[in-house]
Write an enzyme that holds these catalytic residues in place. Sequence first.
Site, PDB file in Angstrom:
ATOM      1  N   LYS A  81       5.539  38.313  -1.430  1.00  0.00           N
ATOM      2  CA  LYS A  81       4.180  38.234  -1.955  1.00  0.00           C
ATOM      3  C   LYS A  81       3.359  39.425  -1.471  1.00  0.00           C
ATOM      4  O   LYS A  81       3.847  40.284  -0.735  1.00  0.00           O
ATOM      5  CB  LYS A  81       3.543  36.906  -1.548  1.00  0.00           C
TER       6      LYS A  81
ATOM      7  N   LYS B 145       2.193  24.301  -2.847  1.00  0.00           N
ATOM      8  CA  LYS B 145       0.889  23.691  -2.568  1.00  0.00           C
ATOM      9  C   LYS B 145       1.014  22.174  -2.691  1.00  0.00           C
ATOM     10  O   LYS B 145       0.489  21.548  -3.613  1.00  0.00           O
ATOM     11  CB  LYS B 145      -0.166  24.248  -3.515  1.00  0.00           C
TER      12      LYS B 145
ATOM     13  N   GLU C 128       6.044  39.786  -6.042  1.00  0.00           N
ATOM     14  CA  GLU C 128       4.740  39.699  -6.692  1.00  0.00           C
ATOM     15  C   GLU C 128       4.163  41.098  -6.876  1.00  0.00           C
ATOM     16  O   GLU C 128       4.218  41.924  -5.963  1.00  0.00           O
ATOM     17  CB  GLU C 128       3.812  38.861  -5.816  1.00  0.00           C
TER      18      GLU C 128
ATOM     19  N   ARG D 183       0.815  -1.219   0.000  1.00  0.00           N
ATOM     20  CA  ARG D 183       0.000   0.000   0.000  1.00  0.00           C
ATOM     21  C   ARG D 183       0.847   1.267   0.000  1.00  0.00           C
ATOM     22  O   ARG D 183       0.543   2.223  -0.729  1.00  0.00           O
ATOM     23  CB  ARG D 183      -0.931   0.000   1.212  1.00  0.00           C
TER      24      ARG D 183
ATOM     25  N   ASP E  48       0.712  38.669 -10.853  1.00  0.00           N
ATOM     26  CA  ASP E  48      -0.340  37.934 -10.174  1.00  0.00           C
ATOM     27  C   ASP E  48      -1.720  38.292 -10.716  1.00  0.00           C
ATOM     28  O   ASP E  48      -2.147  39.446 -10.649  1.00  0.00           O
ATOM     29  CB  ASP E  48      -0.291  38.230  -8.660  1.00  0.00           C
TER      30      ASP E  48
END
Length: 282
Positions: free
Chosen positions: A166, A134, A199, A99, A221
């Site tokens: 950012k 992410k 950004e 698994r 962005d």
Amino acid sequence: MLSVEELNDRLIDLAFAEDIGDGDHTTLCCIPADAMGKSKLLIKEEGVLAGMEIAKEVFRRFDPDMKVEVFIQDGTHVKPGDVAMIVTGRVRSLLQTERLMLNIMQRMSGIATMTNKYVERLKGTNTRVLDTRKTTPGMRMLEKAAVKIGGGVNHRIGLFDMILLKDNHVDFAGGIANAINRCHEYLKEKGKDLKIEIEVRNFDELQQVLDMGGVDRIMLDNFSVEDTRKAVEMVAGRFETESSGGITFDTLRDYAECGVDFISVGALTHSVKGLDMSFKAC
């Protein structure tokens, strides 16, 4: 700081701990300790294979006596019916590692497959596809490795290997100029040499960065395709450019044809479907 190998070893240990606990009682109750056997990794869906190296490490760490015969290497396009490897060893070991090996290889292969589709979509342009942070907690190193296997490029690995100013950093710092200045002061004070990306959300912020300089890359962005084309013209090659936010597979090439150097795609790792495969006795 832990190395990639150490992080992956910890992941394997944790994964076995959560899956096996105090014992795989299903296997232990019906399989003799000395029973030997073979299992094959059978591909059931077309895609790009990834994860073979970490799979071998899963087997080795659980039972060093397991023998792995690899027929298909990472990065290879596979189809249903292909046999990627055959593993020989104690049947108990084959069943208890199945698994975890499948979880890792299915996810990594799904990421490599999706990344490859994006890379193919960009063929003929000079734009490269980037991953993001992410990722699945604990699996970042494997997921980013899968992006590379699929032909993509890794953005920063974490918060430690690049400066990325950012929107929140800019706002909390009190603006573009403050953020960039504090960044350089920090790097000088710490004796660090890190790439700097910032950004921007609109043309006013873009112009501020162009006037000030002091960065390596500008992230555009949530710019539209039309605005991206205009922004690339304004930058005029003085800095690397990256498009991010709201970009889909269908609009990917439109952004690339604006001339951006990179397009970052969070979906490569956060919305991927695993590639179907199974580990069957043979």
